[in-house]
Design a protein around this motif. Sequence first.
Motif, mmCIF file in Angstrom:
data_model
loop_
_atom_site.group_PDB
_atom_site.id
_atom_site.type_symbol
_atom_site.label_atom_id
_atom_site.label_comp_id
_atom_site.label_asym_id
_atom_site.label_seq_id
_atom_site.Cartn_x
_atom_site.Cartn_y
_atom_site.Cartn_z
ATOM 1 N N GLN A 241 0.824 -1.204 0.000
ATOM 2 C CA GLN A 241 0.000 0.000 0.000
ATOM 3 C C GLN A 241 0.861 1.258 0.000
ATOM 4 N N GLN A 242 2.071 1.151 0.496
ATOM 5 C CA GLN A 242 2.972 2.300 0.547
ATOM 6 C C GLN A 242 4.111 2.160 -0.464
ATOM 7 N N ALA A 243 3.896 1.385 -1.517
ATOM 8 C CA ALA A 243 4.964 1.040 -2.463
ATOM 9 C C ALA A 243 5.621 2.254 -3.105
ATOM 10 N N MET A 244 4.911 3.300 -3.287
ATOM 11 C CA MET A 244 5.484 4.467 -3.944
ATOM 12 C C MET A 244 6.529 5.171 -3.077
ATOM 13 N N ARG A 245 6.466 4.941 -1.779
ATOM 14 C CA ARG A 245 7.413 5.599 -0.880
ATOM 15 C C ARG A 245 8.663 4.763 -0.631
ATOM 16 N N HIS A 246 8.621 3.488 -1.009
ATOM 17 C CA HIS A 246 9.769 2.607 -0.772
ATOM 18 C C HIS A 246 10.191 1.921 -2.062
ATOM 19 N N THR A 247 11.492 1.704 -2.199
ATOM 20 C CA THR A 247 11.988 0.931 -3.331
ATOM 21 C C THR A 247 11.879 -0.552 -2.988
ATOM 22 N N MET B 125 14.146 -2.813 -3.067
ATOM 23 C CA MET B 125 15.311 -3.241 -2.283
ATOM 24 C C MET B 125 15.154 -2.853 -0.816
ATOM 25 N N GLU B 126 14.575 -1.687 -0.557
ATOM 26 C CA GLU B 126 14.336 -1.250 0.823
ATOM 27 C C GLU B 126 13.376 -2.210 1.519
#
Length: 157
Positions: A112-118, A120-121
Motif C-alpha cells: 500500500q505504501q509502495a510508492m514511498r519505498h523501493t 530493495m528497501e
Amino acid sequence: MRVIRKYANRRLYDTEQSRYVTLEDLRSLVLDDVAFRVEDAKSGEDLTRTILLTIIIEQEQADGEAEVFSNDLLAQFIRVYDMAKPLPLARYLEQGTRLMMEQQKHMQDQWQQAMRHTPMELMRELAEENMRFWQQNLGGQAGRSRQDDDDDGNGKS
C-alpha cells in the motif's frame, strides 16, 4: 469462549446462536478469530483439535492447487511422532507460521505504501525483521550451542 457441541449423529450445535452449524461455519469462526471449543455433547470431552484437523483435511481435498501438506511432508510428520525423543515440532511450526503471517501482513502494508519505498528497501526491512524474529525466539538456544562449541575442554574459552 463459544461452545460447540458435537452430537453422536455428527451434527455440530452452536450453543451461543442456538443453531446447528457446519464445518464451513467453524472455518469462518477461525478466520474471524473467534475463540471456540468443540465438546462431545454426552461426555464433555474436548474435540476442538480433531474438528480443526478435519477442517484442514477438507480444505486440502477441496482445492488441489492450494495443497499445503504434501505426501512427503505428512510422511515426515509421522516419522517425527515415532522418534524416541520427538522434536519440539509444534513450537517451531507455530513460530514459523506466526512469522509467515506477520510477513504477509507486512507485505500487504508495504504494498500500500509502495510508492514511498523501493523494492530493495522492502527486502532489506523483511530480512531485518526475519533476523530479529529468529534471534528473539531461538537466540538463547543458539548462544548456548556456540558456547559449548567454544569450550575446548581445557578451561579456556
